[in-house]
Design a protein around this motif. Structure first.
Motif, mmCIF file in Angstrom:
data_model
loop_
_atom_site.group_PDB
_atom_site.id
_atom_site.type_symbol
_atom_site.label_atom_id
_atom_site.label_comp_id
_atom_site.label_asym_id
_atom_site.label_seq_id
_atom_site.Cartn_x
_atom_site.Cartn_y
_atom_site.Cartn_z
ATOM 1 N N SER A 41 0.827 -1.202 0.000
ATOM 2 C CA SER A 41 0.000 0.000 0.000
ATOM 3 C C SER A 41 0.866 1.260 0.000
ATOM 4 O O SER A 41 0.605 2.213 -0.739
ATOM 5 N N VAL A 42 1.904 1.251 0.818
ATOM 6 C CA VAL A 42 2.823 2.396 0.887
ATOM 7 C C VAL A 42 3.552 2.563 -0.450
ATOM 8 O O VAL A 42 3.705 3.677 -0.955
ATOM 9 N N ARG A 43 3.972 1.450 -1.044
ATOM 10 C CA ARG A 43 4.659 1.504 -2.337
ATOM 11 C C ARG A 43 3.743 2.070 -3.421
ATOM 12 O O ARG A 43 4.125 2.969 -4.168
ATOM 13 N N LYS A 44 2.507 1.572 -3.479
ATOM 14 C CA LYS A 44 1.559 2.036 -4.497
ATOM 15 C C LYS A 44 1.203 3.505 -4.321
ATOM 16 O O LYS A 44 0.895 4.193 -5.288
ATOM 17 N N ALA A 45 1.263 3.993 -3.086
ATOM 18 C CA ALA A 45 0.970 5.401 -2.811
ATOM 19 C C ALA A 45 2.173 6.298 -3.105
ATOM 20 O O ALA A 45 2.084 7.517 -2.984
ATOM 21 N N GLY A 46 3.299 5.686 -3.479
ATOM 22 C CA GLY A 46 4.495 6.464 -3.787
ATOM 23 C C GLY A 46 5.179 7.030 -2.557
ATOM 24 O O GLY A 46 5.862 8.047 -2.638
ATOM 25 N N ARG A 47 5.016 6.382 -1.428
ATOM 26 C CA ARG A 47 5.568 6.890 -0.171
ATOM 27 C C ARG A 47 6.924 6.301 0.199
ATOM 28 O O ARG A 47 7.529 6.728 1.168
#
Length: 54
Positions: A41-47
């Protein structure tokens, strides 16, 4: 391996059951699967910061 932060998690029992079954399907523990889902989720959000090239 890096140290991991421990914290209590209150979660709906039905959601936990779904995650538990999903984790089993993926041959992961529930804890490892929750960590995987959060990381994705963090990766997909670009975080996740990009690595600096040397």
């Amino acid at each position: 391996m890096a140290d991991k932060k421990n914290f209590p998690l209150r979660i709906d029992p039905k959601l936990f059951s779904m995650i538990e079954e999903w984790a089993s399907d993926e041959f992961r523990s529930v804890n490892a699967h929750i960590e995987y889902l959060l990381r994705e989720s963090v990766r997909k959000a670009g975080r996740i910061p990009k690595k600096k090239s040397d």
